[in-house]
Design a protein around this motif. Structure first.
Motif: not given
Length: 281
Positions: A30-51
């Motif tokens: 999930t976005q949250k799970a990846l975020g925890s691995i790369v030391f950021c929030t899942g929200s940031l993962i989502g924002q990058i995925e959606t430009t």
């Protein structure tokens, strides 16, 4: 949940977001799970995925390590950051990255490849950039060519006025001039200063650069407020090269230029003692 669909062919940023989502989902994260691995929030993962956010190089390297993507995102982020530059500057940045020899005269500011983050931000702020953070990141990412195994030969002539114009204040200028001095022992970087006392010189029209390549024609580049001018016209290239030769001859030597930079740093931007004995800019 509505998932925004991306067209990966729309832009480098769209392609990056599309590939990030695809790789994350293929890894079952999930976005949250990846975020925890790369030391950021899942929200940031989502924002990058959606430009909605532009990825950094550090983020990209962490994602490559987390998803085992063999450097994919570290390679893509350079294209993404370059796409954040003003449209008229992007062709020059691409050619700059390919050049084997860069000769530039700068009459107003330090050349972009030699700017510190604070100085770059102050320079870009004068253009009222909407995406200031991204433009600063893009400018600093251009500097990676100087860290290559075979960097270009960079020869910079700075008008002395550049040393005296206090972009971002005294502390930032002290750091910027110290950064310029750090290149004294770099064989592939040469910095000369055109002294104020010179008066008339062959580049009164303003800043320009001459780029040379392995197997391709030389080009010249100059810019103004809203556009850049690139040309491989042999007559223009010859004229600019001739003017640059004269600028180098009129400028202080590399050693004397370093001495002047150090003098200006201490005279104008040295730390001053505070009443309590500490130092302030």
């Amino acid at each position: 949940m509505h998932i925004r669909e991306l067209d990966p062919s729309a832009s480098p940023l769209d392609y990056y977001g599309y590939e990030l989502r695809r790789a994350r989902e293929a890894a079952g994260l999930t976005q949250k799970a990846l975020g925890s691995i790369v030391f950021c929030t899942g929200s940031l993962i989502g924002q990058i995925e959606t430009t909605l956010k532009v990825p950094t190089r550090e983020f990209s390297e962490r994602v490559d390590a987390a998803l085992g993507t063999d450097g994919l995102f570290s390679r893509l982020v350079g294209l993404v950051l370059r796409s954040q530059l003003p449209g008229w500057l992007q062709p020059f940045a691409e050619l700059e990255a390919r050049a084997t020899n860069i000769a530039t005269f700068q009459s107003q500011v330090v050349y972009g490849l030699l700017q510190t983050p604070e100085y770059a931000r102050a320079v870009l702020e004068t253009g009222w950039a909407d995406n200031l953070d991204e433009q600063v990141a893009a400018r600093l990412d251009r500097q990676r060519i100087l860290a290559r195994e075979k960097p270009p030969l960079l020869w910079v002539v700075l008008d002395e006025v550049v040393l005296h114009r206090p972009f971002a204040g005294k502390e930032a200028m002290r750091h910027q001039l110290t950064h310029l001095l750090s290149f004294r022992n770099r064989r592939e970087v040469r910095i000369q200063v055109l002294p104020l006392g010179l008066g008339q010189h062959p580049a009164t029209a303003g800043s320009f650069s001459v780029l040379r390549f392995e197997g391709d024609p030389d080009i010249t580049y100059s810019d103004n407020y809203d556009k850049g001018y690139l040309t491989a016209n042999p007559d223009v290239v010859r004229d600019c090269s001739h003017r640059y030769d004269h600028l180098q001859a009129a400028a202080l030597s590399v050693e004397d230029s370093a001495a002047l930079i150090a003098h200006v740093r201490e005279e104008r931007y040295a730390e001053q003692p505070a009443p309590d004995g500490s130092t302030v800019a």
